[in-house]
Design a protein around this motif. Structure first.
Motif, PDB file in Angstrom:
ATOM      1  N   GLY A 174       0.815  -1.205   0.000  1.00  0.00           N
ATOM      2  CA  GLY A 174       0.000   0.000   0.000  1.00  0.00           C
ATOM      3  C   GLY A 174       0.850   1.257   0.000  1.00  0.00           C
ATOM      4  O   GLY A 174       0.574   2.220  -0.732  1.00  0.00           O
ATOM      5  N   ALA A 175       1.911   1.257   0.818  1.00  0.00           N
ATOM      6  CA  ALA A 175       2.804   2.419   0.873  1.00  0.00           C
ATOM      7  C   ALA A 175       3.526   2.614  -0.452  1.00  0.00           C
ATOM      8  O   ALA A 175       3.702   3.753  -0.922  1.00  0.00           O
ATOM      9  N   ALA A 176       3.948   1.512  -1.084  1.00  0.00           N
ATOM     10  CA  ALA A 176       4.632   1.608  -2.374  1.00  0.00           C
ATOM     11  C   ALA A 176       3.719   2.180  -3.447  1.00  0.00           C
ATOM     12  O   ALA A 176       4.137   3.007  -4.275  1.00  0.00           O
ATOM     13  N   ALA A 177       2.459   1.760  -3.437  1.00  0.00           N
ATOM     14  CA  ALA A 177       1.502   2.286  -4.415  1.00  0.00           C
ATOM     15  C   ALA A 177       1.292   3.779  -4.204  1.00  0.00           C
ATOM     16  O   ALA A 177       1.233   4.565  -5.162  1.00  0.00           O
ATOM     17  N   TYR A 178       1.197   4.194  -2.941  1.00  0.00           N
ATOM     18  CA  TYR A 178       1.033   5.620  -2.620  1.00  0.00           C
ATOM     19  C   TYR A 178       2.217   6.426  -3.135  1.00  0.00           C
ATOM     20  O   TYR A 178       2.047   7.458  -3.795  1.00  0.00           O
ATOM     21  N   VAL A 179       3.422   5.960  -2.836  1.00  0.00           N
ATOM     22  CA  VAL A 179       4.632   6.679  -3.250  1.00  0.00           C
ATOM     23  C   VAL A 179       4.727   6.746  -4.772  1.00  0.00           C
ATOM     24  O   VAL A 179       5.093   7.784  -5.346  1.00  0.00           O
ATOM     25  N   ALA A 180       4.359   5.661  -5.448  1.00  0.00           N
ATOM     26  CA  ALA A 180       4.458   5.630  -6.911  1.00  0.00           C
ATOM     27  C   ALA A 180       3.526   6.652  -7.555  1.00  0.00           C
ATOM     28  O   ALA A 180       3.921   7.393  -8.467  1.00  0.00           O
TER      29      ALA A 180
END
Length: 255
Positions: free
Chosen positions: A174-180
């Motif tokens: 979830g955090a990776a998707a947000y950052v991307a």
């Protein structure tokens, strides 16, 4: 949560927001106002238009105006964060009231201020083109809305992935998707570089750090105070129910 417990948490959120706003006011006054005064003095030194008269004096702006703005803002965000807490408690993992309050405050600081700030940092007086101020303000609030929306989507995504990936891997995903997606927004949204060569870089840096310190103080103090207040409200209720206490208090913990 029943209406009584939501109301009790809302009141505590507003009280915590008021306390946080008061401490943020102290930080803003002692760290930020001297930088604003220095920027205004620099602007006046380079300006040839001295005929205008201020509608609100600088003294009022830096005292009553600053206090009103931060205290009202603190109460408002305290109430909103309390409602978010009501939804989050028990739904984002096995966190108690204090930990949930800290997570809500930390997520708010990150999504509401830090992420938009990194793209569109605050500028003191004498920095920026007056003709672009409306566009810059609009893009900043667009970045706030986008960041908050994506943070909500990231939490929903992590919850749905948790049964398959486990809590840790789902949180990372979830955090990776947000950052991307935020990184993509950073790349495609317009930027502004309107700091003149004559404006001191040190003053600009100190002003921006001061604005960041104000927001960090606001949200950190809110998280600590609200967490303490909710812990006192909700945990004794759970203990009372475990000992055969009144079921009405149990509704304050169930979410």
């Amino acid at each position: 949560m029943n209406s009584v417990s939501v109301r009790a948490l809302l009141v505590r959120g507003m009280v915590a927001g008021l306390i946080a706003g008061a401490l943020a006011l102290a930080v803003a006054y002692f760290l930020g106002e001297s930088r604003v005064d220095a920027a205004i003095a620099l602007e006046e030194a380079h300006s040839h238009d001295h005929g205008g008269e201020e509608l609100v004096s600088r003294t009022v702006q830096s005292t009553a105006g600053l206090a009103t703005g931060l205290l009202v803002f603190g109460v408002a965000i305290g109430g909103i964060a309390a409602l978010v807490f009501c939804y989050a408690l028990g739904r984002i993992g096995r966190f108690g009231p204090r930990a949930t309050a800290a997570l809500v405050a930390g997520a708010a600081l990150l999504s509401v201020y830090v992420v938009p700030f990194l793209k569109y940092p605050a500028n003191p007086p004498a920095v920026g083109d007056p003709d672009t101020i409306g566009r810059r303000t609009g893009l900043f609030f667009l970045m706030v809305a986008l960041s908050v929306l994506l943070a909500v989507v990231a939490v929903i995504l992590a919850r749905r992935l948790a049964p398959r990936l486990g809590n840790w891997n789902a949180t990372v995903a979830g955090a990776a998707a947000y950052v991307a997606v935020i990184g993509t927004a950073y790349a495609f949204l317009p930027s502004f570089n309107e700091v003149g060569p004559d404006f001191p870089a040190t003053l600009l840096w100190e002003f921006r750090l001061a604005t960041l310190a104000v927001q960090a103080t606001l949200w950190v103090v809110f998280g600590l105070v609200f967490g303490h207040l909710t812990q006192r409200l909700l945990v004794p209720a759970a203990d009372a129910v475990g000992a055969g206490g009144a079921p009405g208090r149990a509704a304050a913990v169930a979410g």
